[in-house]
Design an enzyme around this catalytic site. Structure first.
Site, PDB file in Angstrom:
ATOM      1  N   ASP A 113       0.818  -1.210   0.000  1.00  0.00           N
ATOM      2  CA  ASP A 113       0.000   0.000   0.000  1.00  0.00           C
ATOM      3  C   ASP A 113       0.858   1.270   0.000  1.00  0.00           C
ATOM      4  O   ASP A 113       0.462   2.293  -0.545  1.00  0.00           O
ATOM      5  CB  ASP A 113      -0.936   0.007   1.205  1.00  0.00           C
ATOM      6  CG  ASP A 113      -2.199  -0.834   0.969  1.00  0.00           C
ATOM      7  OD1 ASP A 113      -2.351  -1.350  -0.156  1.00  0.00           O
ATOM      8  OD2 ASP A 113      -3.006  -0.968   1.900  1.00  0.00           O
TER       9      ASP A 113
ATOM     10  N   THR B  14      -8.719   2.508   7.172  1.00  0.00           N
ATOM     11  CA  THR B  14      -8.111   1.218   7.524  1.00  0.00           C
ATOM     12  C   THR B  14      -6.593   1.332   7.672  1.00  0.00           C
ATOM     13  O   THR B  14      -5.906   0.315   7.784  1.00  0.00           O
ATOM     14  CB  THR B  14      -8.434   0.162   6.450  1.00  0.00           C
ATOM     15  OG1 THR B  14      -8.077   0.675   5.158  1.00  0.00           O
ATOM     16  CG2 THR B  14      -9.907  -0.196   6.471  1.00  0.00           C
TER      17      THR B  14
ATOM     18  N   TYR C  21      -3.695   4.492   9.280  1.00  0.00           N
ATOM     19  CA  TYR C  21      -3.285   5.081  10.551  1.00  0.00           C
ATOM     20  C   TYR C  21      -4.481   5.286  11.480  1.00  0.00           C
ATOM     21  O   TYR C  21      -4.413   5.016  12.686  1.00  0.00           O
ATOM     22  CB  TYR C  21      -2.577   6.401  10.261  1.00  0.00           C
ATOM     23  CG  TYR C  21      -1.867   7.056  11.433  1.00  0.00           C
ATOM     24  CD1 TYR C  21      -1.767   6.440  12.675  1.00  0.00           C
ATOM     25  CD2 TYR C  21      -1.273   8.307  11.277  1.00  0.00           C
ATOM     26  CE1 TYR C  21      -1.108   7.042  13.729  1.00  0.00           C
ATOM     27  CE2 TYR C  21      -0.611   8.929  12.326  1.00  0.00           C
ATOM     28  CZ  TYR C  21      -0.536   8.302  13.545  1.00  0.00           C
ATOM     29  OH  TYR C  21       0.120   8.904  14.589  1.00  0.00           O
TER      30      TYR C  21
ATOM     31  N   PHE D 261      -7.228   3.645  11.725  1.00  0.00           N
ATOM     32  CA  PHE D 261      -7.661   2.377  12.315  1.00  0.00           C
ATOM     33  C   PHE D 261      -6.738   1.987  13.471  1.00  0.00           C
ATOM     34  O   PHE D 261      -7.202   1.566  14.537  1.00  0.00           O
ATOM     35  CB  PHE D 261      -7.665   1.281  11.251  1.00  0.00           C
ATOM     36  CG  PHE D 261      -8.004  -0.080  11.782  1.00  0.00           C
ATOM     37  CD1 PHE D 261      -9.320  -0.450  11.989  1.00  0.00           C
ATOM     38  CD2 PHE D 261      -7.000  -0.995  12.090  1.00  0.00           C
ATOM     39  CE1 PHE D 261      -9.635  -1.708  12.496  1.00  0.00           C
ATOM     40  CE2 PHE D 261      -7.305  -2.241  12.595  1.00  0.00           C
ATOM     41  CZ  PHE D 261      -8.631  -2.601  12.792  1.00  0.00           C
TER      42      PHE D 261
END
Length: 284
Positions: free
Chosen positions: A65, A179, A181, A183
């Site tokens: 990612d 989803t 940092y 999260f």
């Protein structure tokens, strides 16, 4: 007429480099020209600085990612889709399943990948009444401490005061970044098609410091009331902040065109990423 594709590759991963070689040879045989900003040397792929890459029709990312976030800078600049390839670790922005390399090349050639628009944030930093920095983010904009002591922040929403926090920082996240940092800091997971922002203080010394879901039409203002602060955008673009700086964060008019070879529901992506038990609470 020649078609063009850009490769953004995690050069530290041998598997990513090997996959790039295989895919690129198929595309070259089909008449594509290819370029990359990555530090790799592959026959048929020309190297350019990211800001000087030739106009392309798609950005192919081979890595995690983090590499996709790097590729999104190019995709946004050229207003083209970005296709993230999963090479072993399930990321929220890459393919859930690992496709055959020939299948990836065939999808690029046929241009039949599925594209969805992802929200983007924009921000500006005002200092003494003048704008001293601007930028954007696909995942999140954070204002965080840049030293050993906590940062003092005064936050307003749509021109109305919300709260003062002494904290480690503040995250403003898109649904894509919910989803990431946000999260990890205890924020909620938002499905990508939801139009909303997540606002989340980090380790705040306050009675109220819960994650908040904010309208995408809202303007978030963050005033720096202490020194040693840092603005970070997707952990790629950083700007040191000073006492009395003001940060304005809103939704941007642009989007990132995130693509996949096969359509995948976000629910399936969530299950795969976190290995959620779906057989029953008792397990097998």
């Amino acid at each position: 007429m020649s078609r063009h594709a850009i490769f953004v590759v995690n050069a530290s991963r041998a598997e990513a480099v090997a996959a790039t070689k295989e895919i690129s040879q198929i595309l070259l045989k089909d008449g594509f020209t290819l370029s990359t900003p990555s530090e790799i040397s592959i026959l048929g792929i020309s190297q350019h600085p990211a800001e000087d890459l030739p106009k392309a029709e798609v950005v192919l990312v081979l890595g995690g990612d983090g590499t996709i976030l790097r590729g999104s800078e190019i995709a946004r600049r050229q207003d083209i889709p970005i296709l993230g390839i999963n090479l072993g670790h399930v990321g929220f922005m890459a393919e859930v399943e690992k496709p055959a390399l020939s299948e990836i090349a065939a999808s690029v050639i046929a241009k039949d990948y599925v594209t969805e628009n992802r929200m983007v944030l924009k921000y500006s930093v005002e200092r003494a009444g003048k704008v001293v920095d601007t930028g954007w983010a696909l995942n999140e904009v954070t204002v965080e401490r840049n030293g050993t002591t906590m940062v003092e922040l005064f936050v307003q929403i749509d021109g109305r005061p919300l709260s003062r926090w002494g904290c480690d920082g503040l995250i403003c996240s898109t649904p894509t970044g919910s989803t990431a940092y946000a999260f990890s800091a205890g924020g909620p997971v938002l499905w990508p098609e939801i139009d909303a922002l997540v606002l989340l203080p980090i380790s705040a010394h306050a009675l109220f410091s819960r994650p908040m879901v904010v309208s995408p039409k809202s303007e978030i203002i963050v005033d720096i009331e202490s020194s040693d602060a840092l603005l970070s955008s997707d952990s790629l673009r950083k700007f040191p902040l000073q006492l009395s700086d003001r940060i304005l964060i809103t939704r941007d008019s642009s989007v990132i065109k995130l693509s996949h070879i096969k359509p995948t529901l976000f629910t399936d992506r969530l299950v795969a990423k976190f290995k959620l038990p779906i057989e029953g609470w008792r397990g097998e």
